[in-house]
Write an enzyme that holds these catalytic residues in place. Sequence first.
Site, PDB file in Angstrom:
ATOM      1  N   ASP A  33       0.866  -1.053  -0.075  1.00  0.00           N
ATOM      2  CA  ASP A  33      -0.023  -0.058  -0.073  1.00  0.00           C
ATOM      3  C   ASP A  33       0.952   1.147  -0.134  1.00  0.00           C
ATOM      4  O   ASP A  33       2.068   1.221   0.334  1.00  0.00           O
ATOM      5  CB  ASP A  33      -0.778   0.046   1.296  1.00  0.00           C
ATOM      6  CG  ASP A  33      -1.565   1.194   1.764  1.00  0.00           C
ATOM      7  OD1 ASP A  33      -2.191   1.898   0.791  1.00  0.00           O
ATOM      8  OD2 ASP A  33      -1.310   1.845   2.525  1.00  0.00           O
ATOM      9  N   ASP A  88      -1.442  -0.676   5.948  1.00  0.00           N
ATOM     10  CA  ASP A  88      -1.683  -0.353   7.096  1.00  0.00           C
ATOM     11  C   ASP A  88      -3.247   0.042   7.365  1.00  0.00           C
ATOM     12  O   ASP A  88      -3.607   0.280   8.320  1.00  0.00           O
ATOM     13  CB  ASP A  88      -0.907   0.815   7.451  1.00  0.00           C
ATOM     14  CG  ASP A  88      -1.149   1.943   6.693  1.00  0.00           C
ATOM     15  OD1 ASP A  88      -1.367   1.854   5.572  1.00  0.00           O
ATOM     16  OD2 ASP A  88      -1.037   3.220   7.481  1.00  0.00           O
ATOM     17  N   ASP A 102      -6.962  -1.334   3.879  1.00  0.00           N
ATOM     18  CA  ASP A 102      -6.206  -2.570   3.272  1.00  0.00           C
ATOM     19  C   ASP A 102      -6.652  -3.694   3.944  1.00  0.00           C
ATOM     20  O   ASP A 102      -6.075  -4.748   3.298  1.00  0.00           O
ATOM     21  CB  ASP A 102      -4.773  -2.375   3.556  1.00  0.00           C
ATOM     22  CG  ASP A 102      -4.156  -0.768   2.798  1.00  0.00           C
ATOM     23  OD1 ASP A 102      -4.655  -0.850   1.628  1.00  0.00           O
ATOM     24  OD2 ASP A 102      -3.519  -0.119   3.349  1.00  0.00           O
TER      25      ASP A 102
END
Lengths: 763, 52
Positions: free
Chosen positions: A448, A633, A637
């Site tokens: 991410d 995080d 996600d």
Amino acid sequence: MGCCGVRHEDSAAREGGDAALWVRQDDDGGFELNLIAPAINCAACISTLEKGLKEIPALTFARVNFSLKQVRVKWRDPDFDPAEVIAKMDELGYTARPFDPAESGFSRDDEEARELLRALAVAGFAAGNIMLLSISVWAGAQGSTRDLFHWISALIALPAIAYAGRPFFRSAWRALSRARMNMDVPISLAVLTAAMMSLYETANHQPHAYFDAAVSLLFFLLIGRYLDHRMRARARSAVSQLMTLSATGAMVTGDDGKRRFLPMSALKPGMRVSVAAGERIPVDGVVEEGRSDVDVSLITGESVPEPAGPGHKVYAGAMNLTGPLVIRLTAHGEDTFLSGIIRLMATAEQGKSAYVRLADRLAGYYAPAVHVLAGLTLGGWLWWTDFVWPVSLLHAISVLIITCPCALGLAVPAVQVVASGVLFRNGVLIKDGGALERMAEIGTVIFDKTGTLTLGDMKLVADGPLSADSLALAAGLAAGSSHPLSRALVRAVEERGIEPALVVNVIEHPGRGLSGAWRGRALRLGSREWCGVSERDAPDPGLPQLAFAMEGRPPVLFSFTSELRPDAAETIRRLQRAGLRVEMISGDREAPVRAVARALGIRTWKSGWSPQQKLAYVEGLTKAGGKVLMVGDGINDAPALAAGYASMAPSSASDIGRTAADMIFVGSSLRAVWLAIAVSRRARRLMTQNFAWALVYNVLAVPVAVLGYATPLFAAVAMSASSIIVVANSLRLGLMDGRLRKSFALPSGAPSGAGDNREKKAA
Amino acid sequence: MSVLLYLIPIALFLGLVGLGGFIWALKSGQYEDLDGEALRILDDDDDKPLTD
């Protein structure tokens, strides 16, 4: 006391909260409160805290648990206000937060650990004493002396096996009753048959008693199991501490106007929750009063804070940046943003096939093979000896004992304990032992962006004509603001060695910007609208921007990008060099994502993706046979983390992100990802080596047993030797620790500790 | 060899005393904060010097 007394920015705790809600009454009328204080990190902390707390006369008990960073206090006076304890601890320099050990899932009463330790002690006692007797037998004790020694051994061994073997028997029974196999099945079978056969031999004045082998087998295996348990318990408690600290409640203003800190479970829709600037928003709701900028990077992955005012919907997990807000809680339950994510996660987890641990997979072949071999031995000896049952049974059982997977049982836990110890010391917590094995197999790493590859901090983009005096003026204006872009601007100006100008009458207008004056001329810093910049003057580059305007001059624009995590570029390079595919998927807009991808050399990237798209992408790769490590995080996600073959999250992640991930890394450096992969690959290699050793041992020892030459002495020596080889081989992983630290030389020349310090400040 | 008749019981008794001691230590909570105990021993404030 330099290392202690770090005050954490945690205003909910500073205001004391309603500690009374966490007070527990114990059986004899006293009261007890458990507090968590993350700043306990040195020897002096223990005595400072305990002595300080003993100054409160009402307290009858105060004890620091250093390993868990907890404090337990007790008192008997029902009128005592526990908030006093928190105030006192704050005065001593420790932010403390009350918690309920039963609710948070990491009580100090770890019953399993105690049971294992007790079993370990009993097995150790029995093994030591029986070994003494056995050595006398091997040394030549004959006749009735030998029988006496065997009987005493039996007297010690049988109760010890019944007690210390329970963890194995239980687990074997659980596996068998579900028609599955695990290593505990052959272990239990070997221990039980060895004990029974030895008893039979003893009763018939025969020499083949294997009591020592049976008990020392349990002893060795229990050591492995206890260490394994302790490592996991430590990682688990570290993880749940992060959780306890992040959101235990919210500051609620009642109808009577009184502000009280309530735990999550006591919150109801319609309540008014106040969130100070710099605090994380604890609930979903609608802004009722106040204006501010809200950082939603944990929720959507967007790196630019968005302005919030009355009527604006905000979600739990967002960071309130510039002004205080009052939020009216909206309905809990089905329609919250988070519950949507949780539903997605549940489907992701269902779709994921259950991973079968290496040892269990092996046990599926090993146990049947061994049992067939024992059966064949029995048949063969029956045929050879014309159906003399006792001798044939003896040889069949000695096959079972010799092949008992002592080394196999240690092969995985020993490596796991050492590997998780190495990772723990380097700031990586493993939540589940299987994760280490899965991590070693991955072929694709998906990151991410916001919060994972980048930190929360922004960085001024250096290109473009920025004059020194406009930087100095803008920095003078921004100096007092806590908005991340203002702070980034001030940092950048300081780095350039420019002295910020002295700006007066600075007023912060939450959600819009700042205003002030310099030598009688009005200054403005903030959003494009605030400074009168239109789309026509300058096209929106898609990066976060600050506009600066001075009366009588055209406005200036400052663009920012997110600051990368330390070691991000080096980590990505190493991953790519190790033959892994590295990709990035982000919920942020295209321009910032492209900038990060270019800076890190990531060729495949996607921007503007919703949680559903991220999940679908990971699932698609998995279906195509890929093994994906997802590193993320945010709340957005979490479904992708759950769907990944393995997953990692930084400790700064959202609660749900940390829950979904298999591993969590502390500190800001991204090298933890590379480290975790390197260690788990090495761990897997060592596990395979251990299995190979155990098999070699079996190949050598089994013919001896089948042919009937296995004596108790032979069994004891062979078993101990193979266990020691396996353990020694596993310990080699520990040597990797120092090498790893040295090998990650930082190319930029930045000190490796810099990132960690920043993390501490931010925590 | 009759010496064994009391040597073995003595050996077993001593072993049991050790086992009992360990279980007592476990029960009284001495294994709950292993890292903390390692540091507490360095704190010598609790050592009261003899006064007379």
